[in-house]
Design a protein around this motif. Structure first.
Motif, short mmCIF file in Angstrom:
data_model
loop_
_atom_site.label_atom_id
_atom_site.label_comp_id
_atom_site.label_asym_id
_atom_site.label_seq_id
_atom_site.Cartn_x
_atom_site.Cartn_y
_atom_site.Cartn_z
N GLY A 245 -11.76 -52.42 -16.91
CA GLY A 245 -10.22 -52.69 -15.79
C GLY A 245 -9.79 -51.18 -15.43
N ALA A 246 -10.13 -49.99 -15.70
CA ALA A 246 -9.08 -49.19 -15.81
C ALA A 246 -10.43 -48.73 -15.12
N GLY A 247 -11.07 -48.55 -14.68
CA GLY A 247 -12.76 -47.63 -14.12
C GLY A 247 -12.34 -47.23 -12.34
N VAL A 248 -13.60 -47.05 -11.92
CA VAL A 248 -13.82 -46.55 -10.59
C VAL A 248 -12.61 -46.93 -9.41
N LEU A 249 -13.02 -48.61 -9.48
CA LEU A 249 -11.87 -49.02 -8.68
C LEU A 249 -10.88 -50.20 -9.15
N ARG A 250 -9.72 -49.39 -9.25
CA ARG A 250 -8.73 -50.57 -9.68
C ARG A 250 -7.25 -51.44 -9.13
N ASP A 251 -7.29 -52.39 -10.03
CA ASP A 251 -5.84 -53.65 -9.49
C ASP A 251 -5.25 -53.68 -10.01
N ALA A 252 -4.27 -54.69 -9.59
CA ALA A 252 -3.36 -55.06 -11.08
C ALA A 252 -3.54 -56.11 -11.89
N GLY B 30 -7.09 -56.01 -12.80
CA GLY B 30 -8.16 -55.67 -14.08
C GLY B 30 -6.85 -54.89 -14.67
N LEU B 31 -6.01 -54.17 -14.08
CA LEU B 31 -5.01 -52.94 -15.27
C LEU B 31 -3.93 -53.86 -16.10
N THR B 32 -3.88 -55.06 -15.77
CA THR B 32 -3.20 -56.07 -16.66
C THR B 32 -3.84 -56.80 -17.76
N GLU B 33 -5.16 -56.63 -17.86
CA GLU B 33 -6.33 -57.56 -18.62
C GLU B 33 -6.59 -56.13 -18.93
N ALA B 34 -6.61 -55.19 -18.99
CA ALA B 34 -7.42 -53.72 -19.92
C ALA B 34 -5.74 -53.71 -20.26
N LEU B 35 -4.97 -53.39 -20.53
CA LEU B 35 -3.95 -53.79 -20.99
C LEU B 35 -3.35 -54.34 -22.12
N VAL C 45 -3.55 -44.33 -19.64
CA VAL C 45 -4.61 -44.66 -18.95
C VAL C 45 -4.31 -45.76 -17.41
N ALA C 46 -4.44 -46.67 -18.38
CA ALA C 46 -4.19 -48.28 -17.82
C ALA C 46 -2.50 -47.96 -17.77
N TRP C 47 -2.10 -47.60 -18.36
CA TRP C 47 -0.41 -48.27 -17.89
C TRP C 47 -0.44 -47.18 -16.54
N SER C 48 -0.77 -45.75 -16.41
CA SER C 48 -0.53 -45.02 -15.65
C SER C 48 -0.30 -45.50 -14.42
N ALA C 49 -1.87 -45.97 -14.11
CA ALA C 49 -2.67 -46.59 -13.55
C ALA C 49 -1.96 -47.84 -12.39
N LEU C 50 -1.27 -48.99 -13.76
CA LEU C 50 -1.04 -49.43 -13.08
C LEU C 50 0.54 -49.52 -12.32
N GLN C 51 1.46 -48.23 -12.65
CA GLN C 51 2.79 -47.88 -12.20
C GLN C 51 2.15 -47.39 -11.07
N ARG C 52 1.28 -46.99 -10.45
CA ARG C 52 0.79 -45.47 -9.46
C ARG C 52 0.98 -46.73 -8.42
N GLY D 26 -9.14 -39.36 -7.69
CA GLY D 26 -9.88 -39.87 -8.69
C GLY D 26 -9.34 -41.26 -8.23
N HIS D 27 -7.74 -41.45 -8.02
CA HIS D 27 -7.34 -42.81 -9.20
C HIS D 27 -7.55 -44.30 -7.36
N THR D 28 -7.85 -45.10 -7.46
CA THR D 28 -8.61 -45.96 -6.27
C THR D 28 -7.78 -46.93 -6.36
N ARG D 29 -7.29 -48.00 -6.04
CA ARG D 29 -5.98 -48.96 -6.30
C ARG D 29 -6.88 -49.67 -4.61
N THR D 30 -7.84 -50.61 -4.68
CA THR D 30 -8.00 -51.66 -4.64
C THR D 30 -6.86 -52.40 -3.66
N ASP D 31 -5.53 -52.25 -4.28
CA ASP D 31 -4.63 -53.12 -3.19
C ASP D 31 -3.89 -52.75 -3.08
N HIS D 32 -3.81 -51.27 -3.50
CA HIS D 32 -2.85 -50.32 -2.67
C HIS D 32 -3.86 -49.42 -2.23
N PRO D 33 -4.17 -49.00 -0.85
CA PRO D 33 -5.91 -48.05 -0.57
C PRO D 33 -5.02 -46.89 -0.15
#
Ligand SMILES: Cc1cc2nc3c(=O)[nH]c(=O)nc-3n(C[C@H](O)[C@H](O)[C@H](O)COP(=O)(O)OP(=O)(O)OC[C@H]3O[C@@H](n4cnc5c(N)ncnc54)[C@H](O)[C@@H]3O)c2cc1C
Length: 274
Positions: A200-207, A209-214, A232-239, A245-252
């Motif tokens: 959920g919080a790996g190389v490619l992230r989206d909301a 997957g990150l929510t599932e990880a949390l 890590v997942a929390w911060s990635a979801l906020q960004r 190194g942080h890639t959001r496929t839903d916020h490219p």
């Protein structure tokens, strides 16, 4: 943020050994099971290569480092340590494709500290990879983490020496002292947490997957590793952008203004209660 190293040797060793980027510097290429190049520039930055590999893996491909042509027969001489590890798992880099994948390699971010390593907890100082000094931004150039650890560690030591040498004592902080034994995480728990975070919080992230990880990590908040994964997942979801190194496929896109993502225990407690 997490820097993923693009070429961990994907074999049954824990941790997976790293194959140095110098191997690609000597001409090795990244290919899939059909021999097709994974990306045009095998010498691109770590985050770029890792994304290309992850996308290929998610599309069902395999990813290999092909060192058979270059450095080929020179491999063992140029990279004796990597060669020895490969041979140990039955691979000869001069004749075999080496299965690789991105692996979590370095944390950009961590315990927020000032220039003297002081955190917001009185008496708690941090230096090295665990600290968030801002020195690395959203990515890290290879090999400068040890510089940071040495320079910032020295800064903390000098500060403490100046402050406490007169009193000849350290502040009375509960829990201060050395751990009696080397710290050992519980292996089965680590494996579960690793799976959740990697997915959920790996190389490619989206909301999603990150929510599932949390959600998946919530039962593990009492465990140090689970808590770090959660942060890590929390911060990635906020960004809501992609940066370094942080890639959001839903916020490219990258936001015009860089900003830190800060999280405190109060934020976590509020969320856990929600
Ligand atoms: C394979 C690999 C290759 C690398 N190559 C390079 C390189 O070439 N150049 C470079 O600059 N960087 C490199 N890095 C990154 C670099 O090694 C690390 O960033 C650096 O070692 C971090 O040092 P540190 O002292 O901050 O943390 P660590 O070296 O991680 O030390 C932390 C220590 O704290 C202990 N600990 C953790 N939790 C507890 C606890 N609860 N109680 C007691 N003890 C605890 C751990 O056991 C560990 O000994 C590499 C990293 C890896 C994984």
């Amino acid at each position: 943020m997490v820097q993923f190293h693009p070429t961990a040797l994907a074999v049954d060793l824990d941790p997976m050994p790293l194959v140095s980027e110098a191997v690609r510097g000597e001409g090795a290429i990244l290919v899939n099971e059909n021999g097709e190049w994974i990306l045009k520039n095998p010498l691109a930055a770590r985050d770029v290569v890792s994304r290309a590999e992850w996308a290929a893996l998610q599309a069902g491909h395999k990813v290999f480092l092909d060192a058979r042509q270059e450095p080929g027969d020179r491999f063992a001489e140029l990279f004796p340590a990597i060669n020895a590890i490969a041979q140990r798992v039955g691979l000869n880099p001069a004749t075999d494709l080496l299965p690789v994948r991105p692996a979590a390699h370095y944390h950009m971010g961590g315990v927020l500290v000032d220039t003297q390593g002081q955190s917001s907890v009185p008496g708690l100082f941090a230096a090295g990879e665990v600290a968030s000094t801002g020195l690395h931004g959203a990515n890290r150039l290879a090999s400068n983490s040890l510089l940071e650890a040495v320079v910032c560690g020295r800064g903390v030591a000098q500060h403490l020496k100046g402050v406490y040498s007169a009193q000849n004592t350290l502040p009375d902080v509960p829990g201060r002292g050395w751990a009696d034994e080397k710290w050992h995480p519980a292996e089965p728990v680590i494996a579960r947490i690793r799976g959740i975070v990697s997915q959920g919080a790996g190389v490619l992230r989206d909301a999603e997957g990150l929510t599932e990880a949390l959600e998946g990590l919530r039962p593990y908040l009492d465990d140090d590793t689970g808590l770090v994964g959660y942060l890590v997942a929390w911060s990635a979801l906020q960004r809501l952008e992609s940066r370094g190194g942080h890639t959001r496929t839903d916020h490219p896109l990258t936001a015009a203004e860089p900003a830190h993502t800060l999280v405190s225990f109060a934020d976590l407690e509020a969320r856990s209660a929600a």
